[in-house]
Design an enzyme around this catalytic site. Structure first.
Site, short mmCIF file in Angstrom:
data_model
loop_
_atom_site.label_atom_id
_atom_site.label_comp_id
_atom_site.label_asym_id
_atom_site.label_seq_id
_atom_site.Cartn_x
_atom_site.Cartn_y
_atom_site.Cartn_z
CB SER A 7 -30.84 -39.02 6.51
OG SER A 7 -29.52 -39.11 6.00
CG HIS A 32 -30.69 -42.91 8.90
ND1 HIS A 32 -30.99 -44.24 9.10
CD2 HIS A 32 -30.06 -42.83 7.69
CE1 HIS A 32 -30.57 -44.95 8.07
NE2 HIS A 32 -30.00 -44.11 7.20
CG ASP A 34 -27.25 -42.26 5.30
OD1 ASP A 34 -27.71 -43.41 5.37
OD2 ASP A 34 -27.97 -41.25 5.17
CG MET A 36 -22.35 -43.25 2.13
SD MET A 36 -23.00 -42.15 0.85
CE MET A 36 -24.57 -41.67 1.59
CG HIS A 65 -27.63 -47.18 6.09
ND1 HIS A 65 -28.31 -46.51 5.09
CD2 HIS A 65 -27.31 -48.38 5.57
CE1 HIS A 65 -28.39 -47.28 4.03
NE2 HIS A 65 -27.79 -48.42 4.28
CG MET A 67 -25.02 -47.39 2.59
SD MET A 67 -25.82 -45.99 1.77
CE MET A 67 -25.81 -44.81 3.12
CG MET A 136 -31.13 -49.12 0.77
SD MET A 136 -31.06 -47.61 1.78
CE MET A 136 -30.83 -46.33 0.54
N GLY A 141 -26.33 -43.94 -1.94
CA GLY A 141 -25.14 -43.18 -2.27
C GLY A 141 -25.33 -41.68 -2.22
CG PHE A 142 -25.22 -39.43 -4.61
CD1 PHE A 142 -24.23 -38.49 -4.36
CD2 PHE A 142 -24.91 -40.54 -5.38
CE1 PHE A 142 -22.95 -38.66 -4.86
CE2 PHE A 142 -23.64 -40.72 -5.89
CZ PHE A 142 -22.66 -39.78 -5.63
N GLY A 143 -28.31 -38.33 -1.45
CA GLY A 143 -29.62 -37.87 -1.01
C GLY A 143 -30.36 -37.19 -2.15
CG ASP A 174 -32.53 -44.18 3.70
OD1 ASP A 174 -32.85 -43.08 3.22
OD2 ASP A 174 -31.37 -44.43 4.11
N GLY A 175 -35.18 -43.34 1.37
CA GLY A 175 -34.96 -42.90 0.00
C GLY A 175 -36.18 -42.26 -0.62
N GLY A 196 -34.37 -37.22 4.79
CA GLY A 196 -33.26 -36.30 4.83
C GLY A 196 -33.65 -34.92 4.34
#
Length: 217
Positions: A7, A32, A34, A36, A65, A67, A136, A141-143, A174-175, A196
């Site tokens: 990511s 990847h 993201d 947002m 992705h 979001m 998810m 929203g946040f890494g 992811d996460g 990430g």
């Protein structure tokens, strides 16, 4: 073969092109990305102009992705920017079947993401129609967040549905993924892993990707 999708949200934005070249050189499978909007998630990140500008940096597939609220409004723009896989959230789209077919009409791979609190059963009817499910394993929203343990059961549930309806389905997580977690999620059924912080930490991309691969042995 498990695919690794770094990511770039965790990359050094001051040298984003260089970091993308590094992940390609050291064996990443996807980039990847993201996106947002500050509405669907409490953060704002990369947009269409940035994706266009980095498209020329690599031949790796762009795993985008979204979001964002009402993602159908921007599908063609992300296609034009260079997306290869477009993921929309089940929670963000009232007419998700229509959006999935819209993505596929451009010859792109279509994926659905579900948040930690969303049960797998809501996408059962769509499993046979899509190319990938993104589970998810943190709240988006946040890494840098910690893996939510109950998501392991969700990965297993998606794998069961894939075996029944779509054996070629990509199951992405992811996460909170690192070298301590990656073997667990793959054993549960994941075959695409987003990482990430685990890829870009300390600036040693080669060692970090190797560590993730070695953890799967």
């Amino acid at each position: 073969m498990v695919k690794i999708a770094p990511s770039i949200l965790s990359a050094d934005f001051s040298q984003l092109g260089k970091d993308i070249e590094l992940i390609e050189r050291f064996g990443a499978d996807f980039v990847h990305i993201d996106v947002m909007d500050g509405m669907f998630v409490p953060n704002i990140s990369l947009g269409i102009p940035v994706i266009k500008s980095i498209r020329k940096m690599t031949k790796l597939p762009f795993d985008v992705h979204l979001m964002i609220e009402k993602p159908d409004r921007y599908i063609e723009d992300f296609v034009d920017a260079g997306a290869d896989i477009i993921t929309v959230h089940y929670e963000a789209d009232r007419h998700i079947d229509r959006t999935i077919n819209y993505i596929k009409s451009f010859g792109k791979k279509a994926a659905i993401a579900i948040n930690p609190g969303t049960p797998v059963c809501v996408i059962e009817e769509l499993i046979g129609e899509i190319d990938m499910v993104l589970i998810m394993t943190v709240n988006p929203g946040f890494g840098g967040q910690k893996y939510i343990n109950y998501c392991s059961n969700k990965i297993k549930n998606v794998k069961q549905l894939a075996d029944k309806y779509n054996p070629n389905l990509l199951i992405e997580v992811d996460g909170g993924i690192n070298d301590n977690i990656i073997k667990n999620v793959v054993d549960c059924g994941a075959n695409v892993v987003v990482a990430g912080s685990a890829v870009f930490k300390n600036g040693d991309v080669e060692q970090n990707i190797n560590r993730l691969r070695e953890a799967l042995i």
